[in-house]
Scaffold this active site. Structure first.
Site, PDB file in Angstrom:
ATOM      1  N   SER A 105      29.436  -1.689   1.806  1.00  0.00           N
ATOM      2  CA  SER A 105      29.034  -1.651   0.406  1.00  0.00           C
ATOM      3  C   SER A 105      30.060  -2.399  -0.441  1.00  0.00           C
ATOM      4  CB  SER A 105      28.821  -0.208  -0.032  1.00  0.00           C
ATOM      5  OG  SER A 105      28.088  -0.143  -1.224  1.00  0.00           O
ATOM      6  N   ASP A 253      17.797   1.316   3.921  1.00  0.00           N
ATOM      7  CA  ASP A 253      18.861   1.430   2.925  1.00  0.00           C
ATOM      8  C   ASP A 253      18.236   1.644   1.547  1.00  0.00           C
ATOM      9  OD1 ASP A 253      20.947   0.986   1.055  1.00  0.00           O
ATOM     10  OD2 ASP A 253      21.992  -0.340   2.449  1.00  0.00           O
ATOM     11  N   HIS A 281      22.069   3.711   3.749  1.00  0.00           N
ATOM     12  CA  HIS A 281      23.184   2.983   3.144  1.00  0.00           C
ATOM     13  C   HIS A 281      24.523   3.397   3.742  1.00  0.00           C
ATOM     14  CE1 HIS A 281      25.069   0.524   0.097  1.00  0.00           C
ATOM     15  NE2 HIS A 281      25.889   1.518  -0.209  1.00  0.00           N
TER      16      HIS A 281
END
Length: 302
Positions: A105, A253, A281
């Site tokens: 991320s 995700d 995610h």
């Protein structure tokens, strides 16, 4: 768990907590966590698998998380470039010239920044659940929350369930530590996606550990403020990346739909794209995914 070498390293005015596992003579894998998440978000099982495969592993707390210093953001605002400088400071703190960087991320955005602007510090790059660092999702997300569609050419916004969770979470009471921890566990549940099982007890233990070791748990929200700051260095073309790159992205995700990973791989020369079926995610609260992620990292860094 393996023995480790913990220390504090300095990046400008900020002191960062870092932890190293394995033999210093082995190739280094540097794990860079995502927004508002402590370095212990990289699970011990992943670290042990990497060390057993013959790698030295380093994880650390970003500024404003865990045992690292918190920052008065209004007085000392920072950007992605500053967080990349923190990452380099961790490498320097362990006398590592270059590493195999694995970022998830926000950590993936940090990895992209370094691969463009300080390429000599990376051997390889693994980007998990990330999006091109020049992508500004804010306006698209705001329109999605207002029930409007994204503009043509924009990457898709988060899933409806994730946006609904944000709105309901903002209204939920968070006056006690128990309420705040329960809310965090539910956020991890949503980030896990709807396909693969969610290990709630593991998420609960992780959240409790994070609250117990953080100097200032609320400071982690500064990452959201930093993410809204856009400098030209963040808009640099990813076509300049020369590090061999693996893009790992979940098919489920809810924050960055798969098109984000596809766009990322398309912009980086010769990048390998691996869409992991069912993965959300954050993969580390879904049984069996940690082992698969470890295998993919080991293969890419060999």
């Amino acid at each position: 768990m393996l023995s480790s070498d913990e220390k504090f390293v300095r990046s400008g005015r900020v002191r960062l907590w870092a932890q190293r596992f394995g033999r210093p003579a082995d190739p280094t894998v540097l794990l860079v966590m995502g927004t508002s998440t402590q370095g212990i978000g990289w699970p011990d099982e992943l670290v042990e698998a990497l060390v057993t495969s013959g790698r030295q592993v380093i994880r650390f707390d970003h500024r404003d998380t865990g045992r690292s210093d918190s920052v008065e953001f209004a007085a000392h605002p920072y950007t992605l470039a500053d967080m990349a400088a923190d990452t380099v400071a961790v490498l320097d703190g362990y006398d590592v010239t270059a590493a195999h960087l694995v970022g998830i991320s926000l950590g993936g955005a940090v990895g992209q920044w370094l691969a463009v602007h300080q390429a000599a510090r990376l051997h390889t790059l693994t980007l998990m659940a990330s999006s091109p660092m020049g992508n500004n999702p804010g306006p698209a997300w705001a329109r999605a929350m207002a029930g409007k569609s994204a503009l043509t050419g924009e990457l898709p916004p988060p899933s409806a369930r994730f946006l609904d969770h944000l709105m309901s979470s903002a209204k939920a009471p968070r006056t006690t530590p128990s309420q705040r921890m329960d809310a965090d566990v539910q956020t991890w549940r949503v980030l896990n996606g709807d396909v693969l099982p969610f290990d709630e007890p593991a998420a609960q233990r992780f959240v409790e550990q994070c609250y117990a070791r953080a100097h200032n748990i609320a400071a982690a929200s500064n990452h959201d403020l930093a993410g809204r700051r856009w400098d030209d260095d963040r808009r640099a073309s990813l076509s300049a990346i020369t590090a061999p790159t693996l893009v790992l992205h979940g098919s489920d995700d809810p924050l960055f739909p798969p098109a984000h990973g596809e766009a990322l791989a398309a912009q980086i020369p010769a990048a390998q794209l691996e869409i992991v079926p069912g993965m959300g995610h954050h993969p580390f609260f879904s049984p069996g995914l940690t082992e698969r992620i470890a295998d993919l990292i080991i293969r890419h860094t060999s």
